[in-house]
Enzyme design. Structure first.
Site, PDB file in Angstrom:
ATOM      1  N   GLU A  25       0.331  -1.281  -0.033  1.00  0.00           N
ATOM      2  CA  GLU A  25      -0.228  -0.214  -0.519  1.00  0.00           C
ATOM      3  C   GLU A  25       0.995   1.988   0.452  1.00  0.00           C
ATOM      4  O   GLU A  25       2.578   1.303   0.295  1.00  0.00           O
ATOM      5  CB  GLU A  25      -0.602   0.081   0.805  1.00  0.00           C
ATOM      6  CG  GLU A  25       0.138  -0.304   3.006  1.00  0.00           C
ATOM      7  CD  GLU A  25      -0.672   0.689   3.432  1.00  0.00           C
ATOM      8  OE1 GLU A  25      -1.073   2.024   3.099  1.00  0.00           O
ATOM      9  OE2 GLU A  25      -0.984   0.154   4.662  1.00  0.00           O
ATOM     10  N   LYS A 159      -4.773  -2.040  13.568  1.00  0.00           N
ATOM     11  CA  LYS A 159      -4.227  -1.438  14.637  1.00  0.00           C
ATOM     12  C   LYS A 159      -4.742  -0.469  15.705  1.00  0.00           C
ATOM     13  O   LYS A 159      -6.515  -1.112  16.246  1.00  0.00           O
ATOM     14  CB  LYS A 159      -4.551  -0.003  13.864  1.00  0.00           C
ATOM     15  CG  LYS A 159      -3.838   0.204  12.472  1.00  0.00           C
ATOM     16  CD  LYS A 159      -4.401   1.522  11.698  1.00  0.00           C
ATOM     17  CE  LYS A 159      -3.291   1.574  10.700  1.00  0.00           C
ATOM     18  NZ  LYS A 159      -4.000   1.271   9.426  1.00  0.00           N
TER      19      LYS A 159
END
Length: 301
Positions: A25, A159
């Site tokens: 990414e 996360k």
């Protein structure tokens, strides 16, 4: 290949020959890390993929095209640019249509990788259910993308700024296999342990490849999350991170930060609170995920 996609010559040759390729990414370059650590990390991660026997393909939107792989100059320009869109499923095509530059989140990278024929993607951590989502309804598009797009995503869990238990519940509901890589506990990004059990455990890349082949043979669609813990030498213990995250969440609420701006704000605030340690850990876990992703791509090829 889809006519809106432009691969580099290296990536095109690898895909044509059936050699292993790992998607990467670009949001980590534009929104995840400060300059120059962002570009230095992106280049180091590409080097890790190459060392593992695969070809890296960092994905971004430039000049109305989805670029499957970036040149060193393009990567550096992206890392220095301002006003780059943070793209997910909803606005990936918008950036292409308008010519706006954009970096790809997990969801957008998965879409581009799938259209290019890339089966494995390495990232830092996935998005998920935000804390307080029962009121804000803030849930990352990454979760639905994992349910629908057949790409293996290697990440250090979700996360830790998120509501990790709810994130795992949504993944289970969507039918996404969550594999602890060499661990029976779901990792928590900066920390190796979350206190939550990994739904499945596989110890090596060959096992992940065999699992994926079985899914394909059965016609089971969608992606897979391979949850790979940060190396022990680089982690920040979960108890310590919990205090930093709580303080950063309070700061975001006080500043009125919402939507796509929340994650970059929290990452930057936590970077300051940890005096740079969170960035060093982030770099280490991304490299570790790239190493595992390359091994899986080689096993699949």
């Amino acid at each position: 290949m889809n006519p809106l996609l432009t691969p580099t010559a290296e990536v095109a040759a690898a895909l044509s020959a059936g050699r292993p390729v790992v998607a990467l990414e670009s949001t980590i370059v534009t929104h995840g890390m400060p300059w120059p650590a962002n570009v230095e990390t992106a280049r180091a991660v590409e080097d890790v993929v190459r060392a593992g026997g695969a070809v890296p393909a960092t994905i971004a939107v430039l000049d109305g095209r989805i670029r499957i792989g970036l040149s060193p100059d393009e990567l550096e320009a992206l890392g220095k640019a301002n006003g780059v869109m943070k793209l997910s499923r909803a606005d990936l095509a918008y950036a292409v249509a308008t010519g706006r530059p954009g970096s790809t989140t997990v969801a957008a990278t998965m879409i581009a990788a799938d259209r290019a024929g890339i089966r494995v993607f390495a990232t830092g951590g996935i998005g998920g259910v935000h804390r307080g989502a029962e009121e804000s309804f803030d849930v990352s598009a990454d979760l639905d993308e994992l349910a629908r797009t057949p790409v293996i995503v290697v990440a250090a869990g979700a996360k830790a700024i998120l509501d990790v238990p709810k994130t795992l519940e949504v993944l289970e509901t969507r039918g996404v296999p969550v594999v602890g890589f060499g661990t029976d506990e779901f990792p928590a990004f900066w920390s190796r342990r979350s206190g939550l059990k990994a739904p499945l455990t596989i110890d090596d890349a060959a096992g992940v490849a065999a699992f994926q082949r079985a899914r394909e043979a059965l016609g089971v669609g969608g992606g897979m999350l391979v949850a790979n813990p940060v190396p022990a030498a680089d982690e920040i213990p979960a108890a310590e991170m919990a205090d930093h995250i709580a303080a950063s969440l309070a700061a975001a609420a006080a500043a009125g930060v919402v939507g796509k701006a929340v994650t970059p704000f929290l990452l930057g605030d936590i970077l300051e609170r940890t005096a740079g340690r969170s960035l060093a850990t982030n770099v280490a876990l991304v490299k570790n995920n790239a190493r595992v992703a390359a091994a899986i791509a080689v096993a699949l090829s």
